[in-house]
Design an enzyme around this catalytic site. Structure first.
Site: not given
Ligand code: NAD
Length: 327
Positions: A268, A287
Site C-alpha cells: 500500500e 484502505h
C-alpha cells in the site's frame, strides 16, 4: 533537525481538535511523511517521549534502539502488524490502541462492499455515467438467504455478522481462537466452523477479518480459493497480506470467483498496477475502513487522552501490551 526537546512525535497524517489541544501544552513535532524516511525518522525519534503513528510507520527493534526517551506509542487504528510488539514491550514502552473505535465503521464498509458486489453498483454507476441504460446487464442477487463466511470473529467480524443477519443472511464463522462454548456466540445466530474449508465450501460471500500474523499470511491462497463455491465473492477489509494476490487474480480470471472487493492490499499504496484495476467485477477502495468522521474522532480522542495520561505519569486506559520495567 531543529527540535531539541520533544514530547510527541507524529510521523503520519493525524488531525483533530484533540491533537491541537495537546499542542497547546506539549511540544509536538509533526511530519506526515516522516514514516517514509528511515534515517530522518531515526534521528527524530531520539528526543521523543511519545510516538503517534497510523499503519505506515514501521516500529522495528533498530528504530527503538534510537528511541531513548520513548515511553509510549499511540496507534491511530487497530492492526498492530507494523509494530514489533515484543521489542516494544522489552523496552518498557506502552502501546496505546483504542481497539473498539473502528469496528462499526469497518463492519459497515464491509457490508457496503458486499452490496456493491451483489448489485454491481460501481460497474452500473460507471456505465450509466456514459449514457448507457442497460438494466439486464446489471442483474444482481439478493443477500437474503445467502451464506456469508466470516474468517475471524473478533470485534469487526462480530459486527459484520450482526449486520449480515439483519439482511437475512446465514452466517458461518471460522476462528481458531473462539470455542464452540464461547459466550461470544450466544444469541448471534451464527454457526462456528472448526475448519476454514467447511465454511468456505458453503458460502456465497467470504469476508476476511483476522489480524495479519505469520499464521494468517496468505491464508487465502490458490487452495483456499479452490475450496470456495464457484462464482462466490471475496471481500477483504482486514490486511492485504492475508491474501495471496496472485492467487486471487487467477481465481478471478478463471471464474472460480465471481468477484472481489479489496479495501487493503499486499503493498500500500499498490500503484497503478492495472490488474485488479481493470476488472469489472472487482471493487477497490484505498484502505478507508476506519475513515469515517466518527471512527477518526473516537480514535484520535482516545489516543490523545491516553498520551496526556502517560505524559502526566498516570497509566493509559487503551493499552495493548504489558511493558517490562524500563531499563
Ligand atoms: P480483533 O483482534 O478483535 O479480531 C481478530 C479475530 O481474528 C480474533 O477473534 C482472532 O481470534 C481471529 N483470528 C486470529 N487468527 C486467526 C486465524 N488464523 N483464522 C481466523 N481467525 C483468526 O480485531 P478486529 O478489531 O476485529 O480487526 C480485525 C483486523 O481488521 C485487524 O487486525 C486489522 O488488521 C483490520 N482492520 C482494518 C481496517 C481497515 O481500515 N480496513 C480498520 C481496522 C482494522
Amino acid at each position: 533537525m531543529a527540535v531539541v526537546t520533544m514530547d510527541i512525535l507524529i510521523t503520519e497524517e493525524v488531525e483533530g481538535d484533540a491533537i491541537e489541544r495537546l499542542s497547546e501544552t506539549y511540544e509536538v513535532f509533526r511530519d506526515a511523511m516522516l514514516w517514509e524516511d528511515e534515517a530522518k525518522l531515526k534521528a527524530a525519534i531520539h528526543d521523543a517521549r511519545i510516538l503517534v503513528i497510523r499503519n505506515q510507520t514501521r516500529v522495528t527493534a533498530p528504530l527503538l534502539e534510537a528511541a531513548e526517551k520513548l515511553i509510549g506509542i499511540g496507534r491511530i487504528g487497530v492492526g498492530l502488524d507494523n509494530i514489533d510488539m515484543p521489542a516494544v514491550s522489552e523496552r518498557g514502552v506502552v502501546v496505546i490502541a483504542p481497539l473498539d473505535a473502528n469496528a462499526t465503521s469497518v463492519a459497515e464498509l464491509t457490508l457496503g462492499l458486499i452490496l456493491a458486489l451483489a448489485r454491481k453498483i460501481p460497474a452500473a454507476d460507471r456505465l450509466t455515467r456514459t449514457g448507457h441504460w442497460n438494466r439486464r446487464e446489471f442483474t444482481g442477487m439478493e443477500l437474503a438467504g445467502k451464506t456469508l463466511a466470516i474468517c475471524g470473529f473478533g470485534r469487526i467480524g462480530r459486527k459484520v455478522a450482526h449486520l449480515a443477519r439483519a439482511f437475512g443472511m446465514q452466517v458461518v464463522v471460522h476462528d481458531p481462537y473462539v470455542k464452540p462454548t464461547s459466550p461470544l456466540l450466544h444469541d448471534t445466530g451464527v454457526t462456528l466452523c472448526h475448519r476454514l474449508e467447511d465454511g468456505l465450501a458453503e458460502a456465497d460471500f467470504v469476508t476476511a477479518h483476522s489480524p495479519l500474523t505469520p499464521e494468517t499470511r496468505h491464508l487465502f491462497n490458490t487452495l483456499t480459493f479452490a475450496t470456495m463455491k464457484r462464482g462466490a465473492f471475496f471481500i477483504n477489509t482486514s490486511r492485504g497480506g492475508v491474501v495471496d494476490e496472485r492467487a486471487l487474480l487467477e481465481a478471478l480470471r478463471s471464474g472460480q470467483l465471481g468477484g472481489a472487493a479489496l479495501d487493503v492490499r499486499e503493498i500500500e499504496p499498490p500503484g497503478a498496477r492495472a490488474e485488479f484495476e481493470t476488472m469489472e467485477n472487482v471493487v477497490l477502495t484505498p484502505h478507508i475502513g476506519s475513515f469515517t468522521q466518527e471512527a477518526q474522532s473516537r480514535t484520535v480522542n482516545a489516543v490523545a487522552s491516553d498520551v496526556e495520561r502517560l505524559l502526566r505519569g498516570t497509566p493509559a486506559i487503551n493499552f495493548v501490551n504489558f511493558p517490562l520495567p524500563r531499563r
